[in-house]
Design a protein around this motif. Structure first.
Motif, PDB file in Angstrom:
ATOM      1  N   VAL A 174      -7.466  -2.308  -7.951  1.00 14.11           N
ATOM      2  CA  VAL A 174      -7.365  -1.136  -7.070  1.00 14.11           C
ATOM      3  C   VAL A 174      -5.936  -0.596  -7.046  1.00 14.11           C
ATOM      4  O   VAL A 174      -5.711   0.615  -7.193  1.00 14.11           O
ATOM      5  N   PHE A 175      -4.949  -1.473  -6.878  1.00 19.63           N
ATOM      6  CA  PHE A 175      -3.552  -1.023  -6.788  1.00 19.63           C
ATOM      7  C   PHE A 175      -3.077  -0.373  -8.088  1.00 19.63           C
ATOM      8  O   PHE A 175      -2.268   0.552  -8.057  1.00 19.63           O
ATOM      9  N   ASP A 180       3.390   3.540  -7.690  1.00 19.37           N
ATOM     10  CA  ASP A 180       4.064   2.625  -6.755  1.00 19.37           C
ATOM     11  C   ASP A 180       4.295   3.248  -5.388  1.00 19.37           C
ATOM     12  O   ASP A 180       4.189   2.575  -4.359  1.00 19.37           O
ATOM     13  N   ARG A 181       4.622   4.533  -5.359  1.00 19.61           N
ATOM     14  CA  ARG A 181       4.944   5.181  -4.081  1.00 19.61           C
ATOM     15  C   ARG A 181       3.730   5.262  -3.143  1.00 19.61           C
ATOM     16  O   ARG A 181       3.883   5.475  -1.939  1.00 19.61           O
ATOM     17  N   LYS A 182       2.514   5.103  -3.703  1.00 20.02           N
ATOM     18  CA  LYS A 182       1.295   5.185  -2.899  1.00 20.02           C
ATOM     19  C   LYS A 182       0.792   3.813  -2.442  1.00 20.02           C
ATOM     20  O   LYS A 182      -0.163   3.732  -1.675  1.00 20.02           O
ATOM     21  N   HIS A 183       1.430   2.735  -2.916  1.00 21.30           N
ATOM     22  CA  HIS A 183       0.901   1.396  -2.660  1.00 21.30           C
ATOM     23  C   HIS A 183       0.890   1.041  -1.177  1.00 21.30           C
ATOM     24  O   HIS A 183      -0.022   0.347  -0.716  1.00 21.30           O
TER      25      HIS A 183
END
Length: 382
Positions: A174-175, A180-183
């Protein structure tokens, strides 16, 4: 995509929803068991983590958790079967009561309409033949449904085991779909989904328990035959929003009518169900499940009907948690926030036609509407 006209974007969204729905219908045999296993595995997470805390190996912790679930469902099935056996034992009395009720109804109809007893018998015989033919078709399809149910019961423990065993791999999958900025937002969404699913499912488990005890106990004290069976059937059917309560009332009345030669127990059953349901809807269930996500009645009814069309009774049961999960995802997504608003019950106090501020899709406006509708923020869960 950003330079695309709004109408074109909305058209693509609708086309995407259409093809997504088409895919769900085609793959319902696979998706319904997977969804059910997903929700159950979320519910088993606290037990699984408890065993892990006591240094159980992963595989053993999962197997013991699934065995505990099997024991609980086994006890429910045993209790239900014992009540059905009691009902079958009373079949001669039920047959006699049904005959008396039909004779009384026939006399009442003959006294108030031009139809004689003979004409009524002919009409009933004709309709019974049609009903038997219809029932034969239902039984034929039920044989196929029974086979599907047995396959589902065989696959469900396997799916639950694999989902718990590979949970870290699935989370990584999923990740990796997001930059990265949305994690951080993805993590927040996943935690919120977990909290909502667990609170909802545990709430339903508690609801079935206290509805069976409360309704069955009151009916037992009043002196209604098969009181616990009526309570259990209504408790499970009540899990299907709106439709289930109506079916539960009808089945409760039919069991009471067949088990008693008098009419007063019917009114006692209906009155008790109404009182218990009022207590459940307005006092008990809101305190157990809380108000972290509110789904409006329109979205609930449409979801139940669509779920039933796609996957039958299982789809009806799954419809509400699926809508709740979708609302959480939509609320966290800029492009699909309007769908979260459509599913929600956070009604604006003023009309957007007259108050331009209500047309704003900012987070501040949404939080203010939620505050006015007493929607609790989700609490953190590890």
């Amino acid at each position: 995509m950003k330079d695309m006209p709004v109408t074109a974007r909305r058209a693509l969204e609708i086309m995407g929803l259409f093809f997504l729905g088409w895919t769900v219908v085609l793959a319902k045999g696979l998706l319904a068991p997977l969804l059910l296993a997903f929700f159950i595995s979320i519910m088993l997470l606290p037990l699984y983590r408890l065993f892990q805390k006591y240094k159980f190996p992963d595989v053993l912790a999962i197997v013991v958790s699934i065995l505990a679930l099997v024991v609980i469902f086994g006890l429910i099935i045993w209790f239900f079967s014992s009540q059905i056996v009691d009902l079958i034992r009373d079949f001669p009395v039920i047959q006699e009561n049904v005959t008396n009720h039909l004779n009384s109804l026939s006399a009442w109809v003959e006294g108030r309409t031009p139809y004689s007893t003979k004409e009524q018998i002919n009409f009933i015989t004709e309709q019974s033949n049609k009903l038997l033919g219809y029932a034969g078709g239902i039984l034929s399809s039920a044989a196929g449904s029974l086979t599907s149910l047995l396959i589902l019961l065989g696959l469900l423990p396997i799916y639950i085991f694999l989902l718990l065993f590979y949970k870290n791999l699935l989370l990584r999958f999923v990740f990796l779909w997001f930059p990265d900025r949305k994690h951080e937002k993805v993590e927040e969404t996943l935690r919120e989904m977990q909290v909502i699913i667990k609170s909802y499912l545990f709430g339903l488990l508690i609801q079935v328990t206290y509805m069976t005890i409360l309704l069955g106990g009151i009916l037992l004290i009043i002196g209604i035959k098969h009181a616990l069976l009526i309570g259990l059937i209504f408790a499970f059917l009540n899990l299907i929003p709106y439709v289930g309560a109506l079916l539960g009332n009808i089945i409760g009345v039919l069991i009471t009518l067949a088990s008693s030669a008098e009419l007063w127990p019917i009114f006692a059953v209906l009155g008790t169900i109404a009182a218990v349901q009022f207590l459940d809807n307005n006092i008990l269930m809101p305190r157990i499940v809380g108000s972290k996500v509110k789904i409006n009645a329109l979205a609930t009814i449409v979801g139940v009907i669509v779920g039933g069309e796609i996957a039958g009774i299982a789809g009806m049961f799954l419809s509400l948690p699926v809508i709740a999960v979708l609302k959480v995802v939509f609320d966290r997504t800029e492009k699909f926030r309007q769908w979260g608003v459509l599913f929600g019950d956070e009604r604006p106090e003023y009309s957007p036609m007259h108050v331009p501020a209500m047309r704003d899709d900012s987070e501040e406006t949404q939080m203010e509407i939620q505050r006015r509708n007493n929607v609790e923020p989700p609490r953190e869960d590890t």
